[in-house]
Structure formats: structure tokens, C-alpha cells
Design a protein around this motif. Structure first.
Motif, PDB file in Angstrom:
ATOM      1  N   ALA A   1      11.648   1.660  -4.514  1.00 52.51           N
ATOM      2  CA  ALA A   1      10.496   1.949  -3.643  1.00 52.51           C
ATOM      3  C   ALA A   1      10.006   0.717  -2.888  1.00 52.51           C
ATOM      4  CB  ALA A   1       9.354   2.557  -4.463  1.00 52.51           C
ATOM      5  N   PRO A   2       9.882  -0.483  -3.525  1.00 53.93           N
ATOM      6  CA  PRO A   2       9.418  -1.656  -2.758  1.00 53.93           C
ATOM      7  C   PRO A   2      10.313  -1.967  -1.566  1.00 53.93           C
ATOM      8  CG  PRO A   2       9.300  -2.093  -5.111  1.00 53.93           C
ATOM      9  CD  PRO A   2      10.024  -0.796  -4.958  1.00 53.93           C
ATOM     10  N   MET A   3      11.632  -1.849  -1.740  1.00 54.34           N
ATOM     11  CA  MET A   3      12.558  -2.140  -0.644  1.00 54.34           C
ATOM     12  C   MET A   3      12.379  -1.136   0.487  1.00 54.34           C
ATOM     13  SD  MET A   3      16.713  -2.395  -0.811  1.00 54.34           S
ATOM     14  CE  MET A   3      16.868  -0.706  -1.423  1.00 54.34           C
ATOM     15  N   TYR A   4      12.283   0.152   0.131  1.00 51.33           N
ATOM     16  CA  TYR A   4      12.100   1.177   1.162  1.00 51.33           C
ATOM     17  C   TYR A   4      10.741   1.021   1.857  1.00 51.33           C
ATOM     18  CZ  TYR A   4      16.322   3.867   0.201  1.00 51.33           C
ATOM     19  OH  TYR A   4      17.635   4.267   0.093  1.00 51.33           O
TER      20      TYR A   4
ATOM     21  N   MET B   1      11.189  -1.568   4.448  1.00 52.73           N
ATOM     22  CA  MET B   1      11.946  -1.009   5.574  1.00 52.73           C
ATOM     23  C   MET B   1      11.055  -0.151   6.469  1.00 52.73           C
ATOM     24  SD  MET B   1      15.397   0.266   3.630  1.00 52.73           S
ATOM     25  CE  MET B   1      16.451  -0.838   2.654  1.00 52.73           C
ATOM     26  N   LEU B   2      10.326   0.711   5.808  1.00 56.59           N
ATOM     27  CA  LEU B   2       9.502   1.675   6.545  1.00 56.59           C
ATOM     28  C   LEU B   2       8.422   0.968   7.350  1.00 56.59           C
ATOM     29  CD1 LEU B   2       8.860   4.641   7.105  1.00 56.59           C
ATOM     30  CD2 LEU B   2       7.455   4.656   5.033  1.00 56.59           C
ATOM     31  N   VAL B   3       7.690   0.079   6.675  1.00 59.58           N
ATOM     32  CA  VAL B   3       6.588  -0.624   7.356  1.00 59.58           C
ATOM     33  C   VAL B   3       7.142  -1.562   8.428  1.00 59.58           C
ATOM     34  CG1 VAL B   3       4.690  -2.262   7.039  1.00 59.58           C
ATOM     35  CG2 VAL B   3       5.041  -0.433   5.374  1.00 59.58           C
ATOM     36  N   GLY B   4       8.267  -2.210   8.131  1.00 57.01           N
ATOM     37  CA  GLY B   4       8.863  -3.087   9.138  1.00 57.01           C
ATOM     38  C   GLY B   4       9.251  -2.332  10.390  1.00 57.01           C
TER      39      GLY B   4
ATOM     40  N   GLN C   1       0.826  -1.204   0.000  1.00 57.18           N
ATOM     41  CA  GLN C   1       0.000   0.000   0.000  1.00 57.18           C
ATOM     42  C   GLN C   1       0.868   1.264   0.000  1.00 57.18           C
ATOM     43  OE1 GLN C   1      -3.428  -0.291  -0.158  1.00 57.18           O
ATOM     44  NE2 GLN C   1      -2.985  -2.475  -0.307  1.00 57.18           N
ATOM     45  N   VAL C   2       2.050   1.149   0.608  1.00 59.12           N
ATOM     46  CA  VAL C   2       2.953   2.297   0.733  1.00 59.12           C
ATOM     47  C   VAL C   2       3.855   2.432  -0.493  1.00 59.12           C
ATOM     48  CG1 VAL C   2       4.772   3.308   2.192  1.00 59.12           C
ATOM     49  CG2 VAL C   2       2.893   2.022   3.240  1.00 59.12           C
ATOM     50  N   GLU C   3       4.058   1.330  -1.171  1.00 52.05           N
ATOM     51  CA  GLU C   3       5.033   1.271  -2.266  1.00 52.05           C
ATOM     52  C   GLU C   3       4.782   2.311  -3.345  1.00 52.05           C
ATOM     53  OE1 GLU C   3       5.803  -2.004  -5.699  1.00 52.05           O
ATOM     54  OE2 GLU C   3       5.731  -2.752  -3.644  1.00 52.05           O
ATOM     55  N   ASP C   4       3.539   2.449  -3.776  1.00 46.19           N
ATOM     56  CA  ASP C   4       3.238   3.406  -4.841  1.00 46.19           C
ATOM     57  C   ASP C   4       3.481   4.849  -4.396  1.00 46.19           C
ATOM     58  OD1 ASP C   4       0.434   1.552  -6.266  1.00 46.19           O
ATOM     59  OD2 ASP C   4       2.602   1.333  -6.520  1.00 46.19           O
TER      60      ASP C   4
ATOM     61  N   LEU D   1       5.743   5.861  -2.243  1.00 51.07           N
ATOM     62  CA  LEU D   1       7.186   6.103  -2.266  1.00 51.07           C
ATOM     63  C   LEU D   1       7.718   6.187  -3.692  1.00 51.07           C
ATOM     64  CD1 LEU D   1       8.450   3.791   0.636  1.00 51.07           C
ATOM     65  CD2 LEU D   1       8.105   6.255   0.672  1.00 51.07           C
ATOM     66  N   ALA D   2       7.193   5.348  -4.584  1.00 52.93           N
ATOM     67  CA  ALA D   2       7.693   5.335  -5.966  1.00 52.93           C
ATOM     68  C   ALA D   2       7.508   6.697  -6.622  1.00 52.93           C
ATOM     69  CB  ALA D   2       6.979   4.249  -6.761  1.00 52.93           C
ATOM     70  N   ASP D   3       6.344   7.306  -6.441  1.00 50.02           N
ATOM     71  CA  ASP D   3       6.105   8.622  -7.048  1.00 50.02           C
ATOM     72  C   ASP D   3       6.970   9.699  -6.389  1.00 50.02           C
ATOM     73  OD1 ASP D   3       2.543   8.406  -7.922  1.00 50.02           O
ATOM     74  OD2 ASP D   3       4.342   7.479  -8.762  1.00 50.02           O
ATOM     75  N   GLN D   4       7.144   9.589  -5.073  1.00 48.41           N
ATOM     76  CA  GLN D   4       7.988  10.560  -4.384  1.00 48.41           C
ATOM     77  C   GLN D   4       9.443  10.442  -4.849  1.00 48.41           C
ATOM     78  OE1 GLN D   4       7.310  13.103  -2.078  1.00 48.41           O
ATOM     79  NE2 GLN D   4       5.270  12.716  -2.917  1.00 48.41           N
ATOM     80  N   PHE D   5       9.918   9.211  -5.055  1.00 58.22           N
ATOM     81  CA  PHE D   5      11.280   9.004  -5.568  1.00 58.22           C
ATOM     82  C   PHE D   5      11.444   9.611  -6.958  1.00 58.22           C
ATOM     83  CE2 PHE D   5      12.054   7.056  -1.876  1.00 58.22           C
ATOM     84  CZ  PHE D   5      12.648   5.799  -1.819  1.00 58.22           C
ATOM     85  N   SER D   6      10.436   9.422  -7.805  1.00 58.38           N
ATOM     86  CA  SER D   6      10.526   9.970  -9.163  1.00 58.38           C
ATOM     87  C   SER D   6      10.599  11.485  -9.133  1.00 58.38           C
ATOM     88  CB  SER D   6       9.313   9.518  -9.981  1.00 58.38           C
ATOM     89  OG  SER D   6       9.316   8.113 -10.143  1.00 58.38           O
ATOM     90  N   GLU D   7       9.778  12.123  -8.259  1.00 56.32           N
ATOM     91  CA  GLU D   7       9.781  13.582  -8.170  1.00 56.32           C
ATOM     92  C   GLU D   7      11.122  14.116  -7.668  1.00 56.32           C
ATOM     93  OE1 GLU D   7       5.031  14.200  -7.152  1.00 56.32           O
ATOM     94  OE2 GLU D   7       6.554  15.187  -5.928  1.00 56.32           O
ATOM     95  N   ARG D   8      11.797  13.345  -6.807  1.00 62.44           N
ATOM     96  CA  ARG D   8      13.036  13.819  -6.212  1.00 62.44           C
ATOM     97  C   ARG D   8      14.275  13.326  -6.970  1.00 62.44           C
ATOM     98  NH1 ARG D   8      12.152  15.660  -0.852  1.00 62.44           N
ATOM     99  NH2 ARG D   8       9.961  15.470  -0.275  1.00 62.44           N
ATOM    100  N   GLY D   9      14.061  12.604  -8.094  1.00 61.55           N
ATOM    101  CA  GLY D   9      15.185  12.147  -8.888  1.00 61.55           C
ATOM    102  C   GLY D   9      15.844  10.891  -8.379  1.00 61.55           C
ATOM    103  N   PHE D  10      15.151  10.163  -7.444  1.00 59.16           N
ATOM    104  CA  PHE D  10      15.693   8.905  -6.947  1.00 59.16           C
ATOM    105  C   PHE D  10      15.211   7.760  -7.839  1.00 59.16           C
ATOM    106  CE2 PHE D  10      17.274  11.435  -3.897  1.00 59.16           C
ATOM    107  CZ  PHE D  10      16.581  11.641  -2.718  1.00 59.16           C
ATOM    108  N   GLU D  11      15.816   6.608  -7.685  1.00 61.15           N
ATOM    109  CA  GLU D  11      15.451   5.447  -8.487  1.00 61.15           C
ATOM    110  C   GLU D  11      14.140   4.848  -7.973  1.00 61.15           C
ATOM    111  OE1 GLU D  11      16.850   4.155 -11.322  1.00 61.15           O
ATOM    112  OE2 GLU D  11      14.991   2.998 -11.214  1.00 61.15           O
ATOM    113  N   PRO D  12      13.018   4.918  -8.715  1.00 60.45           N
ATOM    114  CA  PRO D  12      11.726   4.414  -8.220  1.00 60.45           C
ATOM    115  C   PRO D  12      11.691   2.909  -8.035  1.00 60.45           C
ATOM    116  CG  PRO D  12      11.549   5.107 -10.511  1.00 60.45           C
ATOM    117  CD  PRO D  12      12.905   5.541 -10.042  1.00 60.45           C
ATOM    118  N   THR D  13      12.615   2.180  -8.689  1.00 63.75           N
ATOM    119  CA  THR D  13      12.606   0.720  -8.514  1.00 63.75           C
ATOM    120  C   THR D  13      13.008   0.311  -7.108  1.00 63.75           C
ATOM    121  OG1 THR D  13      14.890   0.617  -9.358  1.00 63.75           O
ATOM    122  CG2 THR D  13      13.089   0.270 -10.941  1.00 63.75           C
TER     123      THR D  13
END
Length: 352
Positions: free
Chosen positions: A153-156, A159-162, A134-137, A139-151
């Protein structure tokens, strides 16, 4: 006797919910392996076949308990992720999990155990994965906006939910500080990182006042993060939606009030009709009593006449008997007188 009648009156649905509630408590205290069908049946004051009839066995009822708890927790997290700004979403997601821990301690204790294979729902790790999806999407959009690698996002997301979930496990027994303060510290670490921690973190005002509930349809929507402009538009749209919803509620309340007034009027009419029926019935009963009294009085008069006639007949018979006795006494006196004369005449003849 009273308990037996109570069990008879319980519907199948009520019995099922009773068994689920009792099993939930036992599974939380003892786990799957430590709980037996005998304990569940004894606590519900039913026989083991009743449990088997509803769930087919311990595995079946355990699967239902696990599924309900997962749906509730996932629903709360999904409801939290509706907020617009990413930080607010993170705050409310943390609050949602801690709210579940606080309000459903037994359920969370069941989930944090390794779920039994018979449950069909996997382990607590699989639940974390469901929440992370539920959180993955977001983070993926936030990564894209900030120039980070969106792939990544699932790992982060894992981490975050854990991090939040493990903190929830610790807080399950600690319960101090309160959940809002715990959530603020969680977000402080997740949002700011160790190098930029705030000394006294606080939740945003929006999250401080938030009431987190599952989505009405319990479908865990994947939310697409918006830009600031889109977020403002979305907030406006939500505000408009809330106003419309409030209007709809007011309209519904008015309709309910009208319905209640109609119901009260109908109830009053029914009461008046019932009162008239009772009054009519009382009049009929009174008429019946009066008729019965008249019949009784008539019967008494007839009986009185009969007794008077019997008395007169008895008096007539006694008078007749008296007359007959007087006649017999007169005859006896006459016969005695004649006998005395004959005796006297006989004595005179002998003398001559």
C-alpha cells in the motif's frame, strides 16, 4: 505623509501578514535564491530591520510561507478523504489538489520548486510523501479486502499521489480542460487502468457537487475504510451529524439574531440617551446665551447712563464757563466805562 501615518497605524500582526503575502508573491516569481530581503522590504515600503525583526531573515519568512502552503494543501487532501467510497475519496483527493493549484497558484509554484534547506520542511517530494501517508491506510484496507498484499500500500500510495501531483504541475500552466474534467481523467486511469479506460469519464454525482474544505481542526486524520454496510452506516451517521450541525447552526443564527436585536435596542437606547443629553446641553447653552445677552444689555444700559451723566456734566461745565465769560466781559465793560469818565473829567479840568 499619508503613507508614513499608515505604516505607523499598522499593527505587528498586520505587518507580519503583509510581509508574508509580499514574500509569497516574490518567492513564486523568483524562487528563494532570486528573492532578496531588500526586495521584500522595498515592496512592503519598510526598512530591512523591520523584516529581520519579524522573521530573523529571508530563511525565516520562507519557512513560514512554505509551512502555510503545505498545511493548506494537506488540509484540503485530508478533507477530501472523509468521503465513504474509495472511488469518491480518490476523486475528491484529485479535486482537492487541483483546487489548491487553481486557488493558490503562487503557493503551488513555491512548493513545486525544491524547497530551500533553510525552510526546515524539505522538498516537494516530502510533501508528496505526507499526502501519500494520508492515502496509505485507505489503500491498505482496500488491498486486504481484495486479497492483495497490504504491505504494498505505501508504494501504491506514492504512485497514486505522484501521478496526481505531477498532473497538477502540468495543469498549473495549461489550465485546460477544467479541473473537474482533469480529475475525472485522473481517476479514470487510476481506478480503471489502461485496459479498462472509459472513453468519456465523468466524476460521480457526489464528487461533482462536493465542496472540499480542510478539517476544522486541520489534523490530518487517517481514515479506516469501511465495508459497504459500514459505509452506509457511516453515511447515515454523517447525515445525522449534518442535520444536528444544521440545527446547531439554526440555533446559533437565532441566538445571533436575538443578540443583534438586543444590541440594536441597546444602541437605540444609547442614541435616545445621547439625544436627550444633547437636548439638555442645547437648553443649557441657550440659557447661557440668554444670560450673556441680559448681561450685555445691562452693561449697555450702564454705559448709556454713564455717557448721559458725562454729557450733563460737560453741559454744566460749558454753562459755567459761559457765565464766567459774561461776568468777565461785564467787568471789562464797566472798567472801560469808568476809564472813559475819568478821561473826560480830566479834559474838562484842563479846559477850565
Amino acid at each position: 505623509m499619508t503613507e508614513s501615518r499608515s505604516r505607523v497605524r499598522m499593527t505587528g500582526k498586520e505587518r507580519r501578514e503583509q510581509l508574508i503575502g509580499i514574500s509569497r508573491t516574490l518567492f513564486a516569481e523568483k524562487g528563494f535564491d532570486g528573492t532578496s530581503i531588500e526586495e521584500i522590504a522595498a515592496s512592503a515600503k519598510v526598512s530591512k530591520p523591520v523584516v529581520y525583526e519579524h522573521f530573523g531573515g529571508k530563511e525565516g519568512i520562507y519557512a513560514v510561507v512554505i509551512d502555510r502552503e503545505m498545511q493548506r494543501l494537506l488540509g484540503l487532501v485530508a478533507g477530501a478523504l472523509i468521503a465513504g467510497h474509495p472511488k469518491i475519496r480518490l476523486e475528491r483527493a484529485a479535486l482537492a489538489l487541483l483546487q489548491y493549484v487553481e486557488e493558490s497558484s503562487e503557493g503551488f509554484r513555491i512548493l513545486v520548486r525544491d524547497s530551500h534547506a533553510a525552510s526546515g520542511t524539505g522538498t516537494f517530494a516530502s510533501l508528496i510523501s505526507d499526502i501519500a501517508s494520508q492515502v496509505e491506510d485507505v489503500l491498505a484496507d482496500q488491498f486486504s479486502e481484495r486479497g492483495f498484499e497490504p504491505t504494498h500500500a505505501p508504494m501504491y500510495a506514492q504512485m497514486l499521489v505522484g501521478m496526481v501531483a505531477l498532473t497538477g504541475q502540468w495543469w498549473l500552466d495549461a489550465r485546460s480542460p477544467d479541473r473537474k474534467e482533469v480529475a475525472a481523467h485522473l481517476v479514470n486511469l487510476a481506478w480503471n487502468g489502461l485496459t479498462s479506460l472509459e472513453p468519456q469519464p465523468r466524476l460521480t454525482a457526489a464528487s461533482e457537487r462536493a465542496v472540499i474544505t480542510p478539517p476544522p481542526d486541520m489534523e490530518f486524520r487517517r481514515l479506516v475504510p469501511a465495508t459497504e454496510k459500514e459505509a452506509r452506516e457511516l453515511e447515515k451517521a454523517r447525515g445525522k451529524e449534518l442535520r444536528e450541525l444544521e440545527k446547531a447552526r439554526e440555533k446559533e443564527l437565532k441566538e445571533q439574531e436575538k443578540a443583534r436585536e438586543r444590541e440594536l435596542k441597546e444602541l437605540e437606547k444609547a442614541r435616545e440617551k445621547e439625544a436627550r443629553e444633547q437636548e439638555r446641553e442645547l437648553r443649557e447653552q441657550e440659557k447661557l446665551r440668554l444670560r450673556e445677552l441680559r448681561e450685555q444689555e445691562k452693561l449697555l444700559r450702564e454705559q448709556e447712563k454713564l455717557r448721559a451723566r458725562e454729557l450733563r456734566e460737560q453741559e454744566r461745565v460749558r454753562a459755567q464757563e459761559r457765565r464766567e465769560q459774561e461776568r468777565l466781559r461785564a467787568q471789562e465793560a464797566k472798567i472801560a466805562e469808568q476809564g472813559a469818565r475819568q478821561t473826560e473829567e480830566t479834559q474838562l479840568g484842563v479846559c477850565e
